[in-house]
Design a protein around this motif. Structure first.
Motif, PDB file in Angstrom:
ATOM      1  N   GLU A 111     -50.851 -99.615  83.189  1.00 42.19           N
ATOM      2  CA  GLU A 111     -51.328 -98.587  82.258  1.00 42.19           C
ATOM      3  C   GLU A 111     -51.166 -99.079  80.825  1.00 42.19           C
ATOM      4  OE1 GLU A 111     -50.137 -94.042  80.887  1.00 42.19           O
ATOM      5  OE2 GLU A 111     -49.499 -94.760  82.865  1.00 42.19           O
ATOM      6  N   ASP A 113     -51.300 -97.540  76.911  1.00 41.58           N
ATOM      7  CA  ASP A 113     -51.317 -96.334  76.080  1.00 41.58           C
ATOM      8  C   ASP A 113     -51.509 -96.771  74.632  1.00 41.58           C
ATOM      9  OD1 ASP A 113     -50.976 -93.908  74.853  1.00 41.58           O
ATOM     10  OD2 ASP A 113     -48.822 -93.774  75.239  1.00 41.58           O
ATOM     11  N   ARG A 120     -48.454 -99.239  73.956  1.00 40.51           N
ATOM     12  CA  ARG A 120     -47.424 -99.152  74.993  1.00 40.51           C
ATOM     13  C   ARG A 120     -48.026 -99.637  76.313  1.00 40.51           C
ATOM     14  NH1 ARG A 120     -45.155 -93.574  75.004  1.00 40.51           N
ATOM     15  NH2 ARG A 120     -43.864 -94.458  73.357  1.00 40.51           N
ATOM     16  N   TRP A 122     -47.322-100.231  80.452  1.00 41.69           N
ATOM     17  CA  TRP A 122     -46.505 -99.879  81.616  1.00 41.69           C
ATOM     18  C   TRP A 122     -46.724-100.913  82.717  1.00 41.69           C
ATOM     19  CZ3 TRP A 122     -42.830 -96.170  82.088  1.00 41.69           C
ATOM     20  CH2 TRP A 122     -42.791 -95.167  81.121  1.00 41.69           C
ATOM     21  N   GLU A 124     -45.523-102.252  86.760  1.00 42.52           N
ATOM     22  CA  GLU A 124     -44.858-102.023  88.048  1.00 42.52           C
ATOM     23  C   GLU A 124     -44.039-103.250  88.400  1.00 42.52           C
ATOM     24  OE1 GLU A 124     -47.706-101.117  91.057  1.00 42.52           O
ATOM     25  OE2 GLU A 124     -47.822 -98.989  90.517  1.00 42.52           O
ATOM     26  N   GLU A 152     -39.229 -95.550  84.635  1.00 40.78           N
ATOM     27  CA  GLU A 152     -39.523 -94.520  85.626  1.00 40.78           C
ATOM     28  C   GLU A 152     -39.408 -95.165  86.999  1.00 40.78           C
ATOM     29  OE1 GLU A 152     -43.407 -93.069  84.737  1.00 40.78           O
ATOM     30  OE2 GLU A 152     -42.786 -92.036  82.895  1.00 40.78           O
ATOM     31  N   ARG A 155     -41.251 -98.537  87.705  1.00 43.48           N
ATOM     32  CA  ARG A 155     -42.013 -99.114  86.601  1.00 43.48           C
ATOM     33  C   ARG A 155     -41.257 -98.940  85.286  1.00 43.48           C
ATOM     34  NH1 ARG A 155     -47.382 -95.752  84.897  1.00 43.48           N
ATOM     35  NH2 ARG A 155     -46.361 -94.000  83.865  1.00 43.48           N
ATOM     36  N   CYS A 157     -41.824 -99.557  80.648  1.00 44.06           N
ATOM     37  CA  CYS A 157     -42.779 -99.783  79.567  1.00 44.06           C
ATOM     38  C   CYS A 157     -42.141-100.552  78.432  1.00 44.06           C
ATOM     39  CB  CYS A 157     -43.357 -98.465  79.053  1.00 44.06           C
ATOM     40  SG  CYS A 157     -42.215 -97.468  78.068  1.00 44.06           S
TER      41      CYS A 157
END
Length: 202
Positions: A111, A113, A120, A122, A124, A152, A155, A157
């Motif tokens: 991801e 952002d 940002r 992200w 895995e 999280e 994952r 970031c």
């Protein structure tokens, strides 16, 4: 030893593929080649490689099968770009954090952002590496020393400023890309020591 401060981005101009061994020929800037000798260590996307030949601006490096298995360097083709850092010397400023150049595995970008003037990302992580990643801890991504911005389930970031995006290849990454990961060695040592002590008590 490396510091995780990328000094330049090199271009792979040729790849010689032999059975379980690749030789990458990388075009390097004059500043990166100054004082460079055969056998010297240069970080490529965070992976420590040794110089095997120097011909003008072109410098060769051998990648053995373990390197091809554990890192994203085996995915490169001619024209690909890599983050470069020369080995640190005594007295050098440590602007990032101490890194060994030993890649533990790869993470997948899942991801992006976007925000004004920063980005940002992200990622895995494989389960076996996730236990070493903590909020505000250090991590090496493609040879870049970064601070973990959040964690999280499975994952994490990182937050990138324009300078990092401009001076490295991380700004070129898109979802699905794999990046090289080096865990902070001090964090790894602490986690493994605690795990061992708890296991012995149990």
């Amino acid at each position: 030893m490396f510091t995780g401060i990328v000094q330049d981005v090199g271009t792979v101009i040729a790849i010689e593929e032999r059975e379980q061994l690749h030789t990458h020929v990388v075009s390097m800037s004059p500043a990166m080649r100054e004082g460079l000798a055969l056998g010297a260590s240069v970080s490529h996307n965070g992976c420590c490689l040794s110089v095997t030949a120097i011909e003008g601006e072109n410098v060769s490096f051998d990648l053995m099968r373990e390197t091809l298995r554990l890192t994203n360097l085996g995915d490169l083709a001619a024209g690909g770009r890599v983050n470069l850092e020369r080995a640190a010397r005594f007295g050098d400023e440590i602007g990032g954090h101490s890194m060994s150049g030993h890649i533990m595995g790869m993470a997948k970008l899942v991801e992006i952002d976007e925000a004004p003037n920063n980005r940002r990302l992200w990622f895995e992580l494989p389960v076996e590496l996730a236990r070493f990643v903590f909020d505000k801890g250090y991590i090496g991504i493609d040879g870049i020393s970064l601070t973990v911005g959040g964690v999280e389930a499975g994952r994490f970031c990182v937050n990138l400023i324009p300078e990092t995006l401009a001076r490295t290849t991380i700004g070129e990454r898109v979802p699905g890309d794999r990046v090289n990961i080096e865990i902070d060695p001090q964090t790894q040592a602490i986690v493994e020591t605690v795990e061992r002590v708890l296991a012995n008590r149990g």
